[in-house]
Scaffold this active site. Structure first.
Site, mmCIF file in Angstrom:
data_model
loop_
_atom_site.group_PDB
_atom_site.id
_atom_site.type_symbol
_atom_site.label_atom_id
_atom_site.label_comp_id
_atom_site.label_asym_id
_atom_site.label_seq_id
_atom_site.Cartn_x
_atom_site.Cartn_y
_atom_site.Cartn_z
ATOM 1 N N HIS A 102 0.841 -1.198 0.000
ATOM 2 C CA HIS A 102 0.000 0.000 0.000
ATOM 3 C C HIS A 102 0.873 1.242 0.000
ATOM 4 C CE1 HIS A 102 0.658 -1.346 4.160
ATOM 5 N NE2 HIS A 102 0.723 -0.058 4.472
ATOM 6 N N HIS A 104 0.853 5.207 1.125
ATOM 7 C CA HIS A 104 0.196 6.233 1.931
ATOM 8 C C HIS A 104 0.309 7.574 1.211
ATOM 9 C CE1 HIS A 104 0.209 3.943 5.860
ATOM 10 N NE2 HIS A 104 1.239 3.338 5.286
HETATM 11 P P1 5GP Z 1 1.632 0.263 7.430
HETATM 12 O O1 5GP Z 1 2.257 0.598 8.767
HETATM 13 O O2 5GP Z 1 1.467 -1.209 7.215
HETATM 14 O O3 5GP Z 1 2.348 0.960 6.289
HETATM 15 O O4 5GP Z 1 0.190 0.951 7.460
HETATM 16 C C1 5GP Z 1 -0.999 0.253 7.520
HETATM 17 C C2 5GP Z 1 -2.099 1.288 7.577
HETATM 18 O O5 5GP Z 1 -3.341 0.630 7.389
HETATM 19 C C3 5GP Z 1 -2.198 2.027 8.918
HETATM 20 O O6 5GP Z 1 -2.015 3.415 8.672
HETATM 21 C C4 5GP Z 1 -3.584 1.681 9.421
HETATM 22 O O7 5GP Z 1 -4.232 2.778 10.050
HETATM 23 C C5 5GP Z 1 -4.317 1.260 8.169
HETATM 24 N N1 5GP Z 1 -5.364 0.267 8.408
HETATM 25 C C6 5GP Z 1 -5.231 -0.906 9.084
HETATM 26 N N2 5GP Z 1 -6.393 -1.580 9.115
HETATM 27 C C7 5GP Z 1 -7.280 -0.829 8.398
HETATM 28 C C8 5GP Z 1 -8.663 -1.011 8.081
HETATM 29 O O8 5GP Z 1 -9.322 -1.992 8.433
HETATM 30 N N3 5GP Z 1 -9.250 -0.027 7.343
HETATM 31 C C9 5GP Z 1 -8.561 1.081 6.913
HETATM 32 N N4 5GP Z 1 -9.231 1.988 6.191
HETATM 33 N N5 5GP Z 1 -7.265 1.281 7.215
HETATM 34 C C10 5GP Z 1 -6.628 0.338 7.952
#
Ligand code: 5GP
Ligand code: ZN
Length: 139
Positions: A102, A104
């Site tokens: 993903h 951001h």
């Molecule tokens: P990472 O640290 O893996 O780059 O970021 C994962 C992101 O996914 C986090 O910012 C978290 O808030 C978001 N996230 C996790 N679970 C969900 C969810 O069920 N729905 C949405 N919309 N965002 C999520």
């Protein structure tokens, strides 16, 4: 297209878990992050399940990333932010929590709460060329 039934983002992409959707086509989905670092923080994901960017076929990456410029513009216009960080975490050590690729899109404004530690270093003579050569060899 590969899916992981235990992956939260695969389940969002399949419509099994609701999200605040921004954009969708056959290859990609963008939606608001549930834990925003700033209001309007968006996630862009491929619909296929790839744990990290290096595992993605270039076609799947291109089909997702083609949306990035328009998304960046839409987030900036919608939130009125002054700038935007695009961040993509790979691996636990790089702060990846959800193991489905993903990107951001994080709106930025003066004095906001999001800070980087950016400890810029310096190469001794020859080291940058050596690293460039090693990296080229692995393309
Ligand atoms: P990472 O640290 O893996 O780059 O970021 C994962 C992101 O996914 C986090 O910012 C978290 O808030 C978001 N996230 C996790 N679970 C969900 C969810 O069920 N729905 C949405 N919309 N965002 C999520
Ligand atoms: Zn997944």
């Amino acid at each position: 297209m590969e899916q992981d039934p235990n992956c939260i983002f695969c389940r969002i992409a399949a419509g099994q878990i609701p999200c605040a959707k921004v954009l969708e086509d056959e290859a990609a989905l963008a939606f608001l992050d549930i834990g925003p670092l700033a209001e309007g923080h968006v996630l862009l994901i491929p619909k296929g399940h790839y744990q990290t960017l290096d595992r993605m076929p270039p076609e799947a990456a291109a089909a997702m990333l083609r949306h990035l410029p328009a998304l960046a513009k839409a987030v900036q216009t919608a939130t009125g932010c002054q700038g935007l960080n695009v961040l993509q975490n790979n691996g636990r050590v790089a702060h990846q929590v959800v193991m489905h690729v993903h990107f951001h899109l994080i709106p930025r404004n003066p004095g906001d709460e999001f800070h980087f530690n950016w400890p810029a270093g310096k190469y001794p003579p020859g080291r940058a060329e050596e690293l460039a050569r090693l990296t080229r060899q692995n393309l």
